[in-house]
Structure formats: C-alpha cells, structure tokens
Scaffold this motif. Sequence first.
Motif, PDB file in Angstrom:
ATOM      1  N   PHE A 191       1.047  -1.145   0.142  1.00 12.73           N
ATOM      2  CA  PHE A 191      -0.129  -0.130  -0.025  1.00 12.73           C
ATOM      3  C   PHE A 191       0.951   1.070  -0.112  1.00 12.73           C
ATOM      4  N   VAL A 192       1.989   1.241   0.613  1.00 14.92           N
ATOM      5  CA  VAL A 192       2.771   2.319   0.863  1.00 14.92           C
ATOM      6  C   VAL A 192       3.511   2.457  -0.622  1.00 14.92           C
ATOM      7  N   GLY A 193       3.996   1.313  -1.006  1.00 14.98           N
ATOM      8  CA  GLY A 193       4.419   1.269  -2.371  1.00 14.98           C
ATOM      9  C   GLY A 193       3.745   2.179  -3.351  1.00 14.98           C
ATOM     10  N   ALA A 194       2.430   1.543  -3.358  1.00 16.28           N
ATOM     11  CA  ALA A 194       1.175   2.369  -4.409  1.00 16.28           C
ATOM     12  C   ALA A 194       1.261   3.731  -4.139  1.00 16.28           C
ATOM     13  N   LEU A 196       3.806   5.765  -3.114  1.00 18.29           N
ATOM     14  CA  LEU A 196       4.831   6.400  -3.742  1.00 18.29           C
ATOM     15  C   LEU A 196       4.952   6.111  -5.288  1.00 18.29           C
ATOM     16  N   VAL A 197       4.327   5.359  -5.764  1.00 16.64           N
ATOM     17  CA  VAL A 197       4.060   5.241  -7.416  1.00 16.64           C
ATOM     18  C   VAL A 197       3.341   6.391  -7.687  1.00 16.64           C
ATOM     19  N   THR A 198       2.017   6.279  -7.054  1.00 17.40           N
ATOM     20  CA  THR A 198       0.873   7.385  -7.557  1.00 17.40           C
ATOM     21  C   THR A 198       1.659   8.577  -7.417  1.00 17.40           C
ATOM     22  N   THR A 199       2.136   9.326  -6.461  1.00 10.94           N
ATOM     23  CA  THR A 199       2.584  10.523  -6.191  1.00 10.94           C
ATOM     24  C   THR A 199       3.907  10.860  -7.037  1.00 10.94           C
ATOM     25  N   THR A 200       4.625   9.825  -7.406  1.00 14.64           N
ATOM     26  CA  THR A 200       5.665   9.947  -8.332  1.00 14.64           C
ATOM     27  C   THR A 200       5.104  10.559  -9.609  1.00 14.64           C
ATOM     28  N   LEU A 201       4.187   9.558 -10.229  1.00 17.53           N
ATOM     29  CA  LEU A 201       3.451  10.056 -11.438  1.00 17.53           C
ATOM     30  C   LEU A 201       2.612  11.374 -11.335  1.00 17.53           C
ATOM     31  N   ASP A 202       1.867  11.572 -10.128  1.00 19.65           N
ATOM     32  CA  ASP A 202       1.238  12.775  -9.913  1.00 19.65           C
ATOM     33  C   ASP A 202       1.629  13.360  -8.689  1.00 19.65           C
ATOM     34  N   PRO A 406      -5.289   1.943  -7.080  1.00 18.79           N
ATOM     35  CA  PRO A 406      -3.820   1.551  -6.945  1.00 18.79           C
ATOM     36  C   PRO A 406      -3.762   0.660  -5.726  1.00 18.79           C
ATOM     37  N   PHE A 407      -4.411   0.882  -4.782  1.00 21.17           N
ATOM     38  CA  PHE A 407      -4.492  -0.148  -3.759  1.00 21.17           C
ATOM     39  C   PHE A 407      -4.982  -1.579  -3.997  1.00 21.17           C
ATOM     40  N   TRP A 408      -6.251  -1.605  -4.944  1.00 25.09           N
ATOM     41  CA  TRP A 408      -6.653  -2.757  -5.487  1.00 25.09           C
ATOM     42  C   TRP A 408      -5.612  -3.673  -5.985  1.00 25.09           C
ATOM     43  N   ILE A 409      -4.748  -2.998  -6.971  1.00 31.95           N
ATOM     44  CA  ILE A 409      -3.902  -3.555  -7.714  1.00 31.95           C
ATOM     45  C   ILE A 409      -2.651  -4.036  -6.743  1.00 31.95           C
ATOM     46  N   ALA A 410      -2.392  -3.328  -5.702  1.00 29.99           N
ATOM     47  CA  ALA A 410      -1.468  -3.829  -4.636  1.00 29.99           C
ATOM     48  C   ALA A 410      -1.979  -5.082  -4.067  1.00 29.99           C
ATOM     49  N   MET A 411      -3.517  -5.218  -3.702  1.00 26.00           N
ATOM     50  CA  MET A 411      -3.952  -6.558  -3.134  1.00 26.00           C
ATOM     51  C   MET A 411      -3.880  -7.489  -4.051  1.00 26.00           C
ATOM     52  N   LEU A 412      -3.926  -7.367  -5.385  1.00 24.67           N
ATOM     53  CA  LEU A 412      -3.677  -8.222  -6.346  1.00 24.67           C
ATOM     54  C   LEU A 412      -2.398  -8.668  -6.311  1.00 24.67           C
ATOM     55  N   VAL A 413      -1.325  -7.854  -6.405  1.00 20.21           N
ATOM     56  CA  VAL A 413      -0.128  -8.333  -6.256  1.00 20.21           C
ATOM     57  C   VAL A 413       0.119  -9.137  -4.970  1.00 20.21           C
TER      58      VAL A 413
END
Length: 434
Positions: A191-194, A196-202, A406-413
């Motif tokens: 979740f924290v990684g999600a 970081l990725v989201t705020t890096t892109l935006d 993004p967090f739903w994708i993190a759950m899938l991972v």
Amino acid sequence: MSEVTIGLFGIAGMFVLLALRVPVAMSMLAAGFFGTWALHGERSAVAVLSSETFSAVSSYSLIVIPLFILMGNIASAAGFSRGLYELAYAWVGRFRGGLASASILGCAAFSAVSGSSVATAVTIGRVAIPEMNRYKYSSSMATGAVAAGGTLGFLIPPSTGFVLYSILTEQSLGRLFMAGILPGILLTLLFVGAILVTTTLDPKAGPHGEVVPMRQRFERLIGASPLISVIFISIGGIYAGVFTPVEAAGVGAFLVLVFAVLGRKLDLKGIHTAFMDTVKTSTMLYVIVIGAGIFSPFLALTGIPQSLSDMLSNLGLGALGTLIVILLAYVVLGMFMDALSMIVITIPIVFPIIVSLGYDPIWFGVIAVIVIEMGMITPPVGINVFVVKAIAPNVPMGTIFRGVLPFWIAMLVALVLLIAFPEIALFIPNSMFG
C-alpha cells in the motif's frame, strides 16, 4: 425431489431473503432450518437449531469476539488512534505522500487492536482525512488511502474474518492469527509502495509534509507506547505461547481499559458507550455464527459441495485453475455483498473443495480474507468506500473508487505472491506449531 435440488432451492431462497433486506444471519438460519426440515423432517431441523444455537453461545473460543471488539472500542473512544497516526506521520510524513503513508501505517497499527475493517477506516479516517485536506492532498488519494488502509483490519490479527473462518472450518484460531502477520506487513508495504508510485506519477496527489525533529519523533513514540505495548503483549503473547487467543484478548482489553482510565482519556460515559457498542456488535456476530452453524450442516446434507467439487474436477482445470475460478467468483461476489456475508455464506461451500485439492486450509484462510478485502473497495458496494464517503461527504463516490484503484492492484500483487510463495503465510504458524 433430490437432495441437491432441495439444496439449490434453499440457497436460492436465502438469496431472495437477502435481496429483501432480511439480515444475513436470519436468511441463513431460515434456509438451513427449512432445508433440513425438507430433507429429514421437523425433528431433525429442530434438533439442529437447538444444538447449534447452544454450542455457538456456549463456545469458549467465541469469547475472543467480544473481548477483542471491546479492546478496539475502548482504544477508539480513548483517542489512542490519534497517537498512532501522529507517530506514523512523525517518521514518514516528510516523504512525498507521507500523510497518506502515515494513514496506512496508522490503519495497520490500529488493526492490531480493532479486528474490524469499518472501525479502522472510521477511526483513522476522522483523524487523517482533515489533515490531508489541510495539506492539499488530492481527494482521491486522501479518501482512497483511508478506504484501503481500513481493509487491513480484516487481515491483521485479531481479525474478525479469521475468527469466523476458524469457527466455520474448525481450524486453529492461533495458527490463523499467526498466518496473518507477514501477509499483513506485506500488504501494508505494498500500500505504501502504491502511494509512492502514484505520487511520483502525479506529484500534486500527495505533496511532501513537514520534517518532524528527532526529539519530537521519540516524544510521539512515548505518547503512543501504551497502545503499542498492548499490541506487543497480546499478539506477542500468542506467538510466544504464553497466551491462547482468548487469554490474549482478555489481557489486551484489560490493559487498554487500564491505560485509558489512568491516562484520564476515558470517563464513565465513554466506558459505558464502549461496552454497549461491544454488546451490540458481538450480538450481531453471535447471531451470524448461529445462522452459519445451521446453514452449514444443511449444505453438507445436500451434497452440493461435493457435487460442485466433482463438476470443477471434470473441467480439467487442475488445482491452480480451480483456485483461480473460486477467487474470481469471490471478486464478483465482493461487488454486491459485504465481507461478513461473503465469508459465512461461501466458506461452507468452497472449503471442502479447497481441502480436496490439497491446499493448506490455514493458507486458504489468508487468501480468502484478502480476496474479501478486495471486495470492500470494489464497486458498486465497496463498504469501506461508503464508510469513507460518510467521513468526507463532499467527495464524489467516483473519486473515492478512483482513489482505491492503486491499492486494489496492490492487493492483487499480494494475492499473486501468496499463491506463488505460500510460506509467506505459513512460515510463522509452522515454526510455532509444527
């Protein structure tokens, strides 16, 4: 009429009752009672009703439910959640999206005393969302982080999901609690990684926060130490073999109450409210357990789980293919059903199939809980999204659902990693219990 046909009518009747907004416990109880009556007569149905009701309310292992709920209610009423959030912010707030990451860490910590997804989202959300609004976080990031972080309450022990799964499958609650620790940490980090990725892109989605001096960081650590110590004593006591889960729940509830009273964070009115809320929630869960206890034997009598297992075997999908089909069914159900309904309705059906495929039942408990967590933030129901909407009424539902993606994708991972590496869930319970 065959037994399978009666079983299908019973399941259909249950879903009709659910559609008519009959509580899930009463729907399951009615389907199980009248289904058993149709199969084996009135005496058998009454016998199952009386025996399952008595065994549910007199079960020693079920004491864990009101005790852990009480612990979470007292911690919430005493405001301990703010201390956890401020501690997390002191250490990670200076990073991009730090307030959102602090919300995730605060949710993870509070989950270790609440065991409830909704309670975690509400408690941390009331503290975190106004702060993120003040620092001009995007509405989707602020609400999405809290909605997703709240789902950790269903995974990190003491999880209500694990308690119900343990009752329905007769698996060790201690093993399930221990199995949830590493996956809970993994999902928190993802979740924290999600973020970081989201705020890096935006970058506008989550700006940098203030840098908190080291002295204040340790001051906040001391301020949050009462609740942290309760977490380590109760959950650590189970790991060390000092406490059973029931004993750990009792010790944890007692310690939280003592810290709240000694710290003058809770008056008599607050204590009364916490106890009454515990009674209401526990009663609801006990009735659900009774309903599931009557519905499960009915399903076993119909032979539907075995017939479904045979049907899936004939498809030639193999163990992994069958597992994927089951998980996809969970994702679809999660779009329309709440978490507790899903676990009590589906586990009696799918658990025999999982066992027949040779999968570890403790491992599947973790997998099932994570998939059900995904349903908590999946439209159109997504109960955690509705909870966050109540906290942030000015944010459109579509914005919140976009924020949880993004967090739903993190759950899938996390799900893929657990399927590929089952030891992530099984390492701690196997090292403890063999």
